[in-house]
Design an enzyme around this catalytic site. Sequence first.
Site, mmCIF file in Angstrom:
data_model
loop_
_atom_site.group_PDB
_atom_site.id
_atom_site.type_symbol
_atom_site.label_atom_id
_atom_site.label_comp_id
_atom_site.label_asym_id
_atom_site.label_seq_id
_atom_site.Cartn_x
_atom_site.Cartn_y
_atom_site.Cartn_z
ATOM 1 C CG ASP A 1 -56.784 -3.836 22.338
ATOM 2 O OD1 ASP A 1 -55.641 -3.878 21.827
ATOM 3 O OD2 ASP A 1 -57.696 -4.617 22.026
ATOM 4 N NE ARG B 1 -59.561 -10.832 24.608
ATOM 5 C CZ ARG B 1 -58.710 -10.592 23.608
ATOM 6 N NH1 ARG B 1 -59.148 -10.433 22.375
ATOM 7 N NH2 ARG B 1 -57.415 -10.507 23.842
ATOM 8 C CG ASN C 1 -51.983 -2.467 20.417
ATOM 9 O OD1 ASN C 1 -53.142 -2.736 20.079
ATOM 10 N ND2 ASN C 1 -50.956 -2.736 19.630
ATOM 11 C CE LYS C 2 -52.583 -9.202 21.540
ATOM 12 N NZ LYS C 2 -53.290 -9.940 22.635
ATOM 13 C CD GLN D 1 -52.811 -12.095 18.410
ATOM 14 O OE1 GLN D 1 -51.624 -12.400 18.577
ATOM 15 N NE2 GLN D 1 -53.644 -11.983 19.428
ATOM 16 N NE ARG E 1 -56.718 -10.499 16.988
ATOM 17 C CZ ARG E 1 -56.606 -9.604 15.990
ATOM 18 N NH1 ARG E 1 -57.130 -9.823 14.805
ATOM 19 N NH2 ARG E 1 -55.981 -8.462 16.196
ATOM 20 N N GLY E 2 -59.593 -8.114 17.950
ATOM 21 C CA GLY E 2 -59.339 -6.759 17.473
ATOM 22 C C GLY E 2 -60.431 -5.876 18.057
ATOM 23 C CB ALA E 3 -60.254 -2.802 20.094
HETATM 24 O O1 MRU Z 1 -55.829 -10.027 21.658
HETATM 25 P P1 MRU Z 1 -56.229 -9.347 20.375
HETATM 26 O O2 MRU Z 1 -55.760 -10.086 19.164
HETATM 27 O O3 MRU Z 1 -57.688 -9.020 20.330
HETATM 28 O O4 MRU Z 1 -55.433 -7.966 20.416
HETATM 29 C C1 MRU Z 1 -55.670 -7.061 19.380
HETATM 30 C C2 MRU Z 1 -54.781 -5.873 19.415
HETATM 31 O O5 MRU Z 1 -54.003 -5.675 20.306
HETATM 32 C C3 MRU Z 1 -54.978 -4.897 18.284
HETATM 33 O O6 MRU Z 1 -53.797 -4.234 17.996
HETATM 34 C C4 MRU Z 1 -56.035 -3.873 18.700
HETATM 35 O O7 MRU Z 1 -57.198 -4.493 19.121
HETATM 36 C C5 MRU Z 1 -56.343 -2.936 17.618
HETATM 37 S S1 MRU Z 1 -57.319 -3.645 16.324
HETATM 38 C C6 MRU Z 1 -57.651 -2.398 15.249
#
Ligand code: MRU
Length: 384
Positions: free
Chosen positions: A272, A119, A282-283, A231, A54-56
């Site tokens: 993201d 996703r 973002n999250k 997270q 996970r994480g973009a």
């Molecule tokens: O659902 P996730 O855990 O994949 O969400 C991740 C985020 O929102 C992060 O802040 C984003 O991807 C940036 S990672 C450098």
Amino acid sequence: MGDSRYTGKDNVRLRDDGMAVVILDQSLLPGRTEYLEAETPEEMYEAIKTLRVRGAPAIGIFAAYCMAALAEREIAAFGGKGGGRKNSGHDGLFADDASGAAEFMDVMKKHGEYLKSSRPTAVNLAWAVDRTLEAAGRALKEAAETTAAAAAAEAVRREALSIHEEDIAMCRAISEHGLSLINSGDGILTHCNAGPLATSRYGTALGPIILGTERGMRFRVYADETRPLLQGARLTAYELSQAGVDVTLICDNMASAVMKNGWIQACFVGCDRVAANGDTANKIGTSGVAVLAKHYGIPFYVLGPTSTIDLACPSGDEIPIELRPPEEIKEKFFTEPVALPEVRCYNPAFDVTDHSLITAIVTENGICRPPFDESLRAAVGRRK
Ligand code: MRU
């Protein structure tokens, strides 16, 4: 897995035989450090969907390696590299002519579409898949017909490695730019996880903090726990502790209190997808932090590579927001369900922070300030 101080190093990699992608399963952290190998398209899709990876940026790197592994597997399935498979019994796939190579591309495009559908919000996933397909397409045009599919597979592998290498360099540059915005002794609030696990090496939002700490600076970081998948609690607090950073975990509803106490000098978050006007997905919960920061006069910084900027997306209204199952709110991480089964839930994984609430967007190509439609375009234009 060797030195895990900066856990971004080998969190996502191609297996040595090139036929699978190895990832640190983030869904089990911090309790268990386990690696898994994704071999089939279904395993790859599941790993993204369930946030094992996970994480973009990390999702983008993973998807690129998935395309490389799948290309390798397609070729192996039809009897080895080289192209000619007339007797393989596989309907002429990879036959000694251009149509076989075209068929290879069709199969790869289908794999790409399937991975992309896992996703919807982080643009890096589609960006990385498309980059590998474009590399394959270029290789097909240049190669001899009989070896075209093998050449395309090799091009996909090289492109995936480049995407990973570039991300390491981008995170380092973002960390340097971000560090110029804060001073030793500052309190920084972050939401979700944008550290080495979500990227490579330093991370984005956590990068300046980790880099500054390496240089002897001291920060006090407040990590929002990040409901419902935690997270912040599971990953950010873990990574920062490992990096020797002073980190305090807070519940999401405590951000206002720590800001009001005067403990926060800057907010650092990842992203993201950044739309052309600077609106940033973002999250879920990020936009609330931005509203609070504005109220308390605290600068709110978004940090991310230019691969997360989607100039084709005019504003946040066009960013697709992923909806996730109610169990994540009602059951996951609890010993007993905390709400009745019939209680309806709304569980968006992301929200959009309006560009008017963002002080600056920090990319590897510099710090973009309003008006974002101009500064983001310039940052993307400087991409090599
Ligand atoms: O659902 P996730 O855990 O994949 O969400 C991740 C985020 O929102 C992060 O802040 C984003 O991807 C940036 S990672 C450098």
